[in-house]
Design a protein around this motif. Structure first.
Motif, short mmCIF file in Angstrom:
data_model
loop_
_atom_site.label_atom_id
_atom_site.label_comp_id
_atom_site.label_asym_id
_atom_site.label_seq_id
_atom_site.Cartn_x
_atom_site.Cartn_y
_atom_site.Cartn_z
N CYS A 43 0.85 -1.19 0.00
CA CYS A 43 0.00 0.00 0.00
C CYS A 43 0.89 1.24 0.00
N ARG A 44 0.59 2.19 -0.87
CA ARG A 44 1.38 3.43 -0.94
C ARG A 44 1.13 4.34 0.26
N VAL A 45 0.02 4.14 0.97
CA VAL A 45 -0.33 5.01 2.09
C VAL A 45 0.18 4.46 3.42
N CYS A 46 -0.16 3.21 3.74
CA CYS A 46 0.20 2.65 5.06
C CYS A 46 1.32 1.62 5.00
N SER A 47 1.80 1.30 3.82
CA SER A 47 2.90 0.34 3.59
C SER A 47 2.56 -1.10 3.97
N LEU A 48 1.28 -1.48 3.98
CA LEU A 48 0.92 -2.88 4.21
C LEU A 48 1.46 -3.70 3.06
N ASP A 49 2.19 -4.76 3.37
CA ASP A 49 2.82 -5.61 2.37
C ASP A 49 1.79 -6.60 1.82
N PHE A 50 1.28 -6.35 0.61
CA PHE A 50 0.29 -7.24 0.00
C PHE A 50 0.90 -8.56 -0.44
N SER A 51 2.20 -8.58 -0.68
CA SER A 51 2.84 -9.80 -1.17
C SER A 51 2.88 -10.89 -0.10
N ARG A 52 2.64 -10.56 1.15
CA ARG A 52 2.63 -11.60 2.19
C ARG A 52 1.35 -12.41 2.19
N PHE A 53 0.35 -11.96 1.47
CA PHE A 53 -0.92 -12.69 1.38
C PHE A 53 -0.90 -13.55 0.12
N ASN A 54 -1.34 -14.79 0.25
CA ASN A 54 -1.35 -15.71 -0.87
C ASN A 54 -2.78 -16.12 -1.18
N VAL A 55 -3.37 -15.50 -2.19
CA VAL A 55 -4.75 -15.84 -2.53
C VAL A 55 -4.82 -17.07 -3.41
N GLY A 56 -3.71 -17.48 -4.01
CA GLY A 56 -3.67 -18.71 -4.78
C GLY A 56 -4.59 -18.70 -6.00
N ASP A 57 -5.00 -19.91 -6.39
CA ASP A 57 -5.84 -20.09 -7.58
C ASP A 57 -7.32 -20.26 -7.25
N GLY A 58 -7.67 -20.16 -5.99
CA GLY A 58 -9.07 -20.34 -5.60
C GLY A 58 -10.03 -19.39 -6.29
N PRO A 59 -9.70 -18.08 -6.32
CA PRO A 59 -10.62 -17.16 -7.00
C PRO A 59 -10.80 -17.47 -8.48
#
Length: 129
Positions: A43-59
């Motif tokens: 996130c450009r605002v709060c710097s939450l690292d989105f790469s640590r979440f793994n949504v995989g192929d489920g969606p």
């Protein structure tokens, strides 16, 4: 829940809002996506690292099954009720399928990421600092 859990922070969107609008699940800024379907690194605002979440192929699997079911049912209904030429099916269903898949995939990926954040989910065996 501990006082530092995500549910107790102010300014957080719900999972539905984050999914529909691509909002950061921590601060609510519209920074989740870097492209049409690709997550930003953080996130450009709060710097939450989105790469640590793994949504995989489920969606992708869920969206493919849902859109396929809807599209085939509508195509069969149209064929049985009006019997249009084959080109009408191609002009209708190919663009509709593409739009539905891309739109729904974006929403389901964002919803899963927001859900993982709010539930503090992580990969099995991974130790976060």
């Amino acid at each position: 829940m501990p006082s530092g859990s995500p549910e107790h922070e102010k300014g957080q969107p719900g999972i539905g809002q984050a999914a529909l609008f691509g909002l950061c699940p921590k601060c609510g800024s519209k920074t989740m996506f870097a492209g049409m379907l690709a997550f930003a690194d953080r996130c450009r605002v709060c710097s939450l690292d989105f790469s640590r979440f793994n949504v995989g192929d489920g969606p992708a699997a869920l969206v493919t099954l849902a859109v396929g079911t809807i599209t085939v049912a509508l195509a069969i209904w149209l064929q049985l009720s009006v019997e249009p030429p084959l080109w009408v099916h191609a002009v209708l269903w190919i663009p509709l399928t593409l739009v539905l898949v891309i739109g729904m995939l974006r929403v389901t990926k964002a919803g899963l990421l927001a859900s993982e954040y709010q539930n503090q989910a992580g990969e099995a065996g991974r130790i976060d600092p």
